[in-house]
Design a protein around this motif. Structure first.
Motif, PDB file in Angstrom:
ATOM      1  N   VAL A   6       0.836  -1.197   0.000  1.00  0.00           N
ATOM      2  CA  VAL A   6       0.000   0.000   0.000  1.00  0.00           C
ATOM      3  C   VAL A   6       0.875   1.253   0.000  1.00  0.00           C
ATOM      4  CG1 VAL A   6      -1.881   1.180   1.190  1.00  0.00           C
ATOM      5  CG2 VAL A   6      -1.787  -1.286   1.214  1.00  0.00           C
ATOM      6  N   ALA A   7       2.043   1.165   0.610  1.00  0.00           N
ATOM      7  CA  ALA A   7       2.952   2.315   0.622  1.00  0.00           C
ATOM      8  C   ALA A   7       3.494   2.600  -0.776  1.00  0.00           C
ATOM      9  CB  ALA A   7       4.102   2.065   1.589  1.00  0.00           C
ATOM     10  N   VAL A   8       3.700   1.576  -1.571  1.00  0.00           N
ATOM     11  CA  VAL A   8       4.165   1.762  -2.954  1.00  0.00           C
ATOM     12  C   VAL A   8       3.075   2.449  -3.779  1.00  0.00           C
ATOM     13  CG1 VAL A   8       4.885   0.546  -5.031  1.00  0.00           C
ATOM     14  CG2 VAL A   8       5.725  -0.204  -2.814  1.00  0.00           C
ATOM     15  N   ILE A   9       1.834   2.037  -3.572  1.00  0.00           N
ATOM     16  CA  ILE A   9       0.717   2.675  -4.276  1.00  0.00           C
ATOM     17  C   ILE A   9       0.631   4.146  -3.879  1.00  0.00           C
ATOM     18  CG2 ILE A   9      -1.796   2.688  -4.530  1.00  0.00           C
ATOM     19  CD1 ILE A   9      -1.673  -0.361  -4.107  1.00  0.00           C
ATOM     20  N   ALA A  10       0.847   4.445  -2.597  1.00  0.00           N
ATOM     21  CA  ALA A  10       0.823   5.837  -2.138  1.00  0.00           C
ATOM     22  C   ALA A  10       1.926   6.644  -2.800  1.00  0.00           C
ATOM     23  CB  ALA A  10       0.952   5.889  -0.625  1.00  0.00           C
TER      24      ALA A  10
ATOM     25  N   GLY B 129      -3.481   9.231  -1.817  1.00  0.00           N
ATOM     26  CA  GLY B 129      -2.164   8.843  -1.321  1.00  0.00           C
ATOM     27  C   GLY B 129      -2.100   8.853   0.195  1.00  0.00           C
ATOM     28  N   LEU B 130      -2.689   9.857   0.807  1.00  0.00           N
ATOM     29  CA  LEU B 130      -2.722   9.908   2.275  1.00  0.00           C
ATOM     30  C   LEU B 130      -3.549   8.774   2.862  1.00  0.00           C
ATOM     31  CD1 LEU B 130      -3.036  13.740   2.911  1.00  0.00           C
ATOM     32  CD2 LEU B 130      -1.067  12.267   3.367  1.00  0.00           C
ATOM     33  N   LEU B 131      -4.621   8.394   2.178  1.00  0.00           N
ATOM     34  CA  LEU B 131      -5.417   7.253   2.613  1.00  0.00           C
ATOM     35  C   LEU B 131      -4.588   5.973   2.564  1.00  0.00           C
ATOM     36  CD1 LEU B 131      -8.150   5.944   3.394  1.00  0.00           C
ATOM     37  CD2 LEU B 131      -8.554   5.702   0.943  1.00  0.00           C
ATOM     38  N   CYS B 132      -3.803   5.798   1.503  1.00  0.00           N
ATOM     39  CA  CYS B 132      -2.946   4.615   1.391  1.00  0.00           C
ATOM     40  C   CYS B 132      -1.867   4.600   2.470  1.00  0.00           C
ATOM     41  CB  CYS B 132      -2.311   4.548   0.003  1.00  0.00           C
ATOM     42  SG  CYS B 132      -3.474   4.153  -1.296  1.00  0.00           S
ATOM     43  N   VAL B 133      -1.309   5.760   2.788  1.00  0.00           N
ATOM     44  CA  VAL B 133      -0.310   5.829   3.858  1.00  0.00           C
ATOM     45  C   VAL B 133      -0.938   5.482   5.198  1.00  0.00           C
ATOM     46  CG1 VAL B 133       1.179   7.416   5.149  1.00  0.00           C
ATOM     47  CG2 VAL B 133       1.214   7.434   2.673  1.00  0.00           C
TER      48      VAL B 133
ATOM     49  N   ALA C  43      -1.618   1.505   9.524  1.00  0.00           N
ATOM     50  CA  ALA C  43      -2.537   0.709  10.328  1.00  0.00           C
ATOM     51  C   ALA C  43      -2.250  -0.784  10.199  1.00  0.00           C
ATOM     52  CB  ALA C  43      -3.969   0.994   9.914  1.00  0.00           C
ATOM     53  N   GLY C  44      -1.385  -1.160   9.280  1.00  0.00           N
ATOM     54  CA  GLY C  44      -1.035  -2.562   9.130  1.00  0.00           C
ATOM     55  C   GLY C  44      -1.794  -3.284   8.035  1.00  0.00           C
TER      56      GLY C  44
ATOM     57  N   PRO D 129       0.544 -10.939  10.079  1.00  0.00           N
ATOM     58  CA  PRO D 129      -0.795 -10.923  10.662  1.00  0.00           C
ATOM     59  C   PRO D 129      -0.887  -9.857  11.752  1.00  0.00           C
ATOM     60  CG  PRO D 129       0.397 -12.902  11.323  1.00  0.00           C
ATOM     61  CD  PRO D 129       1.257 -12.178  10.340  1.00  0.00           C
ATOM     62  N   ALA D 130      -2.091  -9.400  11.997  1.00  0.00           N
ATOM     63  CA  ALA D 130      -2.276  -8.330  12.982  1.00  0.00           C
ATOM     64  C   ALA D 130      -1.959  -8.797  14.396  1.00  0.00           C
ATOM     65  CB  ALA D 130      -3.706  -7.809  12.913  1.00  0.00           C
TER      66      ALA D 130
END
Length: 64
Positions: free
Chosen positions: A2-6, A36-40, A45-46, A52-53
């Motif tokens: 998700v960080a790469v997408i951001a 992008g902020l949503l993806c970050v 949030a994991g 696993p959480a």
């Protein structure tokens, strides 16, 4: 992941803003920055990680 997408969304927002391209009312730099902020936030949030959480400690559940 998700960080790469951001990072890609931030790069696209920067390129659109610097070049002054108009892509309509949907793909504006502000909307891309918000996505992008949503993806970050999801990354922090994991969500989207391989871990696993909840993990049990290694010493629990082992038989001797």
């Amino acid at each position: 992941m998700v960080a790469v997408i951001a990072a890609v969304l931030f790069a696209l927002a920067l390129l659109i803003d610097l070049s002054g391209i108009s892509l309509g009312s949907v793909l504006t730099p502000t909307n891309l920055l918000t996505a992008g902020l949503l993806c970050v936030a999801l990354h922090l949030a994991g969500i989207g990680t391989n871990r696993p959480a909840f993990r049990r400690p290694a010493w629990r559940g082992r038989r001797r």
